[in-house]
Design an enzyme around this catalytic site. Structure first.
Site, PDB file in Angstrom:
ATOM      1  N   THR A 182       0.839  -1.208   0.000  1.00  0.00           N
ATOM      2  CA  THR A 182       0.000   0.000   0.000  1.00  0.00           C
ATOM      3  C   THR A 182       0.869   1.250   0.000  1.00  0.00           C
ATOM      4  OG1 THR A 182      -1.536  -1.253   1.399  1.00  0.00           O
ATOM      5  CG2 THR A 182      -1.983   1.088   1.141  1.00  0.00           C
ATOM      6  N   ARG A 193       7.848  -2.677   2.709  1.00  0.00           N
ATOM      7  CA  ARG A 193       8.038  -2.750   4.156  1.00  0.00           C
ATOM      8  C   ARG A 193       8.437  -4.159   4.543  1.00  0.00           C
ATOM      9  NH1 ARG A 193       3.304   0.868   6.487  1.00  0.00           N
ATOM     10  NH2 ARG A 193       3.832   2.746   5.310  1.00  0.00           N
ATOM     11  N   SER A 215       6.152   3.997   8.631  1.00  0.00           N
ATOM     12  CA  SER A 215       4.997   4.717   9.166  1.00  0.00           C
ATOM     13  C   SER A 215       4.757   4.450  10.647  1.00  0.00           C
ATOM     14  CB  SER A 215       3.776   4.358   8.316  1.00  0.00           C
ATOM     15  OG  SER A 215       2.688   5.138   8.672  1.00  0.00           O
ATOM     16  N   HIS A 216       3.613   3.859  10.963  1.00  0.00           N
ATOM     17  CA  HIS A 216       3.193   3.664  12.344  1.00  0.00           C
ATOM     18  C   HIS A 216       3.661   2.325  12.904  1.00  0.00           C
ATOM     19  CE1 HIS A 216       0.566   2.161   9.312  1.00  0.00           C
ATOM     20  NE2 HIS A 216       0.155   1.228  10.150  1.00  0.00           N
ATOM     21  N   LYS A 246      10.058   3.938   0.236  1.00  0.00           N
ATOM     22  CA  LYS A 246       8.988   4.307  -0.685  1.00  0.00           C
ATOM     23  C   LYS A 246       9.533   5.307  -1.684  1.00  0.00           C
ATOM     24  CE  LYS A 246       5.641   7.004   0.802  1.00  0.00           C
ATOM     25  NZ  LYS A 246       4.368   7.565   1.261  1.00  0.00           N
ATOM     26  N   ASP A 284       1.992  10.083  13.757  1.00  0.00           N
ATOM     27  CA  ASP A 284       2.610   8.758  13.735  1.00  0.00           C
ATOM     28  C   ASP A 284       4.104   8.810  13.435  1.00  0.00           C
ATOM     29  OD1 ASP A 284       2.432   9.463  11.050  1.00  0.00           O
ATOM     30  OD2 ASP A 284       2.214   7.376  10.415  1.00  0.00           O
ATOM     31  N   ASP A 338       6.052   8.671  10.833  1.00  0.00           N
ATOM     32  CA  ASP A 338       6.590   9.544   9.782  1.00  0.00           C
ATOM     33  C   ASP A 338       5.798  10.833   9.610  1.00  0.00           C
ATOM     34  OD1 ASP A 338       4.458   7.985   8.856  1.00  0.00           O
ATOM     35  OD2 ASP A 338       5.079   8.216   6.777  1.00  0.00           O
ATOM     36  N   ASP A 384       2.582  11.537   8.948  1.00  0.00           N
ATOM     37  CA  ASP A 384       1.499  11.785   7.992  1.00  0.00           C
ATOM     38  C   ASP A 384       0.115  11.487   8.561  1.00  0.00           C
ATOM     39  OD1 ASP A 384       1.842   9.059   7.974  1.00  0.00           O
ATOM     40  OD2 ASP A 384       2.067   8.861   5.801  1.00  0.00           O
ATOM     41  N   ARG A 385       0.056  10.816   9.711  1.00  0.00           N
ATOM     42  CA  ARG A 385      -1.253  10.523  10.294  1.00  0.00           C
ATOM     43  C   ARG A 385      -1.591  11.485  11.418  1.00  0.00           C
ATOM     44  NH1 ARG A 385      -2.530   4.149  10.411  1.00  0.00           N
ATOM     45  NH2 ARG A 385      -1.740   3.703   8.331  1.00  0.00           N
ATOM     46  N   THR A 399      -7.732   2.147  -1.112  1.00  0.00           N
ATOM     47  CA  THR A 399      -6.897   2.482   0.035  1.00  0.00           C
ATOM     48  C   THR A 399      -5.474   2.832  -0.413  1.00  0.00           C
ATOM     49  OG1 THR A 399      -8.185   1.085   1.489  1.00  0.00           O
ATOM     50  CG2 THR A 399      -5.907   1.480   2.137  1.00  0.00           C
ATOM     51  N   GLU A 406      -8.465   9.389   4.662  1.00  0.00           N
ATOM     52  CA  GLU A 406      -8.645   7.954   4.836  1.00  0.00           C
ATOM     53  C   GLU A 406      -9.058   7.698   6.276  1.00  0.00           C
ATOM     54  OE1 GLU A 406      -6.179   5.138   2.429  1.00  0.00           O
ATOM     55  OE2 GLU A 406      -4.625   6.496   3.127  1.00  0.00           O
ATOM     56  N   GLU A 407      -9.813   6.618   6.455  1.00  0.00           N
ATOM     57  CA  GLU A 407     -10.272   6.275   7.802  1.00  0.00           C
ATOM     58  C   GLU A 407      -9.117   5.938   8.740  1.00  0.00           C
ATOM     59  OE1 GLU A 407      -9.618   3.008   8.812  1.00  0.00           O
ATOM     60  OE2 GLU A 407      -8.741   2.706   6.825  1.00  0.00           O
ATOM     61  N   SER A 408      -7.952   5.645   8.157  1.00  0.00           N
ATOM     62  CA  SER A 408      -6.796   5.238   8.945  1.00  0.00           C
ATOM     63  C   SER A 408      -6.010   6.442   9.459  1.00  0.00           C
ATOM     64  CB  SER A 408      -5.899   4.357   8.082  1.00  0.00           C
ATOM     65  OG  SER A 408      -5.579   5.035   6.876  1.00  0.00           O
ATOM     66  N   LYS A 454      -0.559  12.498   2.874  1.00  0.00           N
ATOM     67  CA  LYS A 454      -1.363  12.921   4.005  1.00  0.00           C
ATOM     68  C   LYS A 454      -0.457  13.645   4.987  1.00  0.00           C
ATOM     69  CE  LYS A 454      -1.255   8.230   5.863  1.00  0.00           C
ATOM     70  NZ  LYS A 454      -1.410   7.091   4.960  1.00  0.00           N
ATOM     71  N   ARG A 499      -8.783  -6.536   7.840  1.00  0.00           N
ATOM     72  CA  ARG A 499      -9.445  -5.326   8.325  1.00  0.00           C
ATOM     73  C   ARG A 499     -10.926  -5.407   7.973  1.00  0.00           C
ATOM     74  NH1 ARG A 499      -5.025  -2.604   9.737  1.00  0.00           N
ATOM     75  NH2 ARG A 499      -3.364  -2.090   8.260  1.00  0.00           N
TER      76      ARG A 499
HETATM   77  C1  G1P Z   1      -2.812   1.251   5.877  1.00  0.00           C
HETATM   78  C2  G1P Z   1      -4.083   2.058   5.888  1.00  0.00           C
HETATM   79  C3  G1P Z   1      -4.174   2.906   4.654  1.00  0.00           C
HETATM   80  C4  G1P Z   1      -2.921   3.782   4.548  1.00  0.00           C
HETATM   81  C5  G1P Z   1      -1.675   2.924   4.633  1.00  0.00           C
HETATM   82  C6  G1P Z   1      -0.404   3.772   4.671  1.00  0.00           C
HETATM   83  O1  G1P Z   1      -2.794   0.409   4.749  1.00  0.00           O
HETATM   84  O2  G1P Z   1      -5.214   1.226   5.996  1.00  0.00           O
HETATM   85  O3  G1P Z   1      -5.331   3.692   4.697  1.00  0.00           O
HETATM   86  O4  G1P Z   1      -2.918   4.496   3.345  1.00  0.00           O
HETATM   87  O5  G1P Z   1      -1.711   2.123   5.803  1.00  0.00           O
HETATM   88  O6  G1P Z   1      -0.368   4.615   5.769  1.00  0.00           O
HETATM   89  P1  G1P Z   1      -3.183  -1.141   4.828  1.00  0.00           P
HETATM   90  O7  G1P Z   1      -2.320  -1.757   5.880  1.00  0.00           O
HETATM   91  O8  G1P Z   1      -4.630  -1.177   5.230  1.00  0.00           O
HETATM   92  O9  G1P Z   1      -2.952  -1.666   3.443  1.00  0.00           O
HETATM   93 ZN    ZN Z   2       2.577   7.239   8.400  1.00  0.00          ZN
END
Ligand code: G1P
Ligand code: ZN
Length: 543
Positions: A18, A22, A113-114, A126, A277, A279, A281-282, A344, A363-365, A376, A496
């Protein structure tokens, strides 16, 4: 300058997910692994000779080592200049801004990221294109294809660059510029938001708390919130970035930012709390006594964005990822602007933003952002909230309640089943997919299934088609369930399940979210047989 060509065998598992590639740190440390991936990226790009490449990361374990490798490889491959954040640091939105501002060819953002960091935890790479956004699927597919046949990489022989010293150096026939990672980004924020109004709000006693989670936003929050806006430094928590995020998950949700949540629910809570988070972006937004779900936050920010100088002329449109709730759609309808539903991942917003078809995306995340960059942006969301609060002079809770009264409330939750067996996860998804055609008309408890499909996205700008982006079950009355597998995990599979229910009646707006969604939770189990297929009787994380 000495350029070495080093033989390498392809690694079969370098498919970007996504958000980039990683893996666990030891995987990236496998001899040749990181180099093979970076070379696959460079081999998939055309025309960067003599141009600039931005490199930076969230400061997690292995960040500095990969930056040194990437710099030497950029020189060997013919880039003219590398722009790297001091200390190897660049938040993801700041990297996006730097690529745009300096008209770089692209950038390598090093982050998972997180996800947790440390010697046995996660790392990621990335590639972002010249608009500052994540490479679209066309490029990530090419990178993966190249990684399967790569047989050598190129690296220039020079010593480590001093990443801590701001300045410009020459090495390997290339210019290396170590830049301050914060100032440009902070200046950009100052062009979008009314800093004087926010500062006045803070001076008038409005208390803001921010949890940087020992991740990349610490220095950004110190400069912007504390130095430029006057926020009390004692309420900016965990502001020193650590390679292992202090042993925590730098994930701003109610599980991992529980300390902030508890503070915000206490009787003497600050007025506004937020977190970002790994990096940067959240975002997590919590008003005193009220957690704002990211889907609601997107809708509320869109409805009020015109109160900030950067958005005073209104929005061109709104975009949200498919699993994000429909709350923003109601705002778009009222504003009379376009609404887009994408798969997503932020990369799907890039074309819409570039084409001027939307201004705000989410995004909901916990991801929200706008056309100011192509990622983001956690602090952006915090500052837009603060700007709105500074203009409306109401509490966050009042703003939330007013919004629900005007647009209705969408109860929303995501249940994650992390690190389940990949085979079971795939079988569960396949079983639902097989049953899709038979689902309409089925009754589960009080709910009746109206429709069901597998989401396919047709990009309205470049015509590309992305299939298998999640399984959707629509119920009569507007409720919805979505099932998808995560594309960012590094161990096993993560299932999910996204649930939402629209409630127009203000008398019904004070229910507990999980209770309000109970019929959908039961329907998810009935449709997916989660417990028998995964051996789990409860989700690992509920957001
Ligand atoms: C998750 C989030 C998605 C976000 C991505 C990167 O991806 O659900 O919205 O863009 O992290 O931060 P997923 O693990 O669901 O593929
Ligand atoms: Zn992030």
């Amino acid at each position: 300058m000495m350029i070495r060509t080093v033989s390498v065998s392809p690694f079969p598992d370098q498919k970007p997910g996504t958000s980039g590639l990683r893996k666990k740190v030891p995987v990236f440390q496998t001899p040749g692994y990181t180099e093979a991936f970076i070379q696959s990226v460079f081999d998939s790009l055309d025309g960067f000779e003599g141009k600039s490449l931005v490199i930076g990361g969230d400061g997690r374990f292995y960040n500095r080592e990969v930056i040194q490798i990437a710099i030497r490889m950029a020189a060997a491959n013919g880039f003219g200049r590398v722009l790297v954040g001091q200390g190897g640091i660049l938040s993801t939105p700041a990297a996006s801004h730097l690529i745009r501002k300096r008209e770089a060819f692209g950038g390598l953002i090093l982050s998972a990221s997180h996800n947790p960091g440390g010697p046995t935890e996660d790392f990621g790479i990335k590639y972002n294109i010249s608009n500052g956004g994540p490479a679209p699927e066309k490029i990530t597919d090419a990178i993966f294809a190249r990684s399967l046949s790569i047989d050598h990489y190129k690296v220039a022989d020079f010593g480590d660059v001093d990443l801590d010293k701001i300045g410009t150096f020459e090495a390997g026939g290339m210019t290396i510029e170590v830049v301050d990672p914060v100032t440009d980004y902070a200046d950009l924020m100052e062009t979008l938001f009314d800093f004087a109004a926010i500062r006045k709000l803070v001076d008038d006693g409005f208390k803001v708390a921010f949890d940087a989670m020992h991740a990349v936003t610490g220095p950004y929050a110190s400069e912007i919130l504390v130095r430029r806006l006057g926020v009390d430094a004692a309420l900016v928590f965990n502001a020193t970035p650590l390679e292992d995020f202090g042993g925590h998950h730098p994930d701003p949700n109610l599980v991992h930012a529980k300390a902030l949540y508890d503070l915000m629910m206490a009787p003497e809570a600050p007025d506004f709390g937020a977190a970002s988070d790994g990096d940067g972006d959240r975002n997590l937004i919590i008003g005193r006594g009220v957690f704002v779900t990211p889907s609601d936050s997107l809708a509320m920010l869109a409805a009020n964005a015109h109160l900030a100088p950067g958005y005073k002329d209104g929005l061109k449109g709104i975009a949200r990822s498919m699993p994000t709730s429909g709350a923003a759609d109601r705002v778009a309808a009222k504003l009379g602007v376009e609404m887009h539903e994408t798969p997503t991942g932020w990369k799907f917003f890039g074309n819409l933003l570039d084409a001027g078809r939307c201004t705000i995306c989410g995004e909901e995340s916990a991801g929200t952002g706008s056309d100011h960059v192509r990622e983001k942006d956690g602090l952006w969301a915090v500052l837009l909230w603060l700007n709105i609060l500074a203009v409306r002079r109401q509490s966050a809770l009042e703003i939330v309640k007013d919004h629900w009264a005007e647009f209705g409330r969408t109860y929303y939750s995501r249940h994650d089943y992390e690190a389940i067996e990949t085979d079971s996860a795939n079988q569960l998804m396949a079983a639902i997919e097989d049953s899709l055609v038979r689902l309409p008309g089925r009754q589960i408890g009080s709910l009746t299934i109206a429709n069901a499909d597998s989401f396919t996205y047709h990009d309205p700008i470049d015509g590309s088609v992305s299939r298998n982006q999640g399984l959707r079950i629509f119920f009569e009355g507007g409720s919805r369930l979505v099932f998808r597998l995560s594309g960012t995990g590094t161990s096993g599979a993560t299932l999910r399940i996204y649930m939402e229910r629209y409630e127009p009646d203000p008398a019904q707006h004070d229910q507990d979210t999980q209770a309000a969604l109970q019929p959908l939770i039961e329907a998810a189990e009935a449709i997916a047989e989660i417990s028998s297929r995964t051996g789990r009787d409860a989700p690992t994380v509920i957001t």
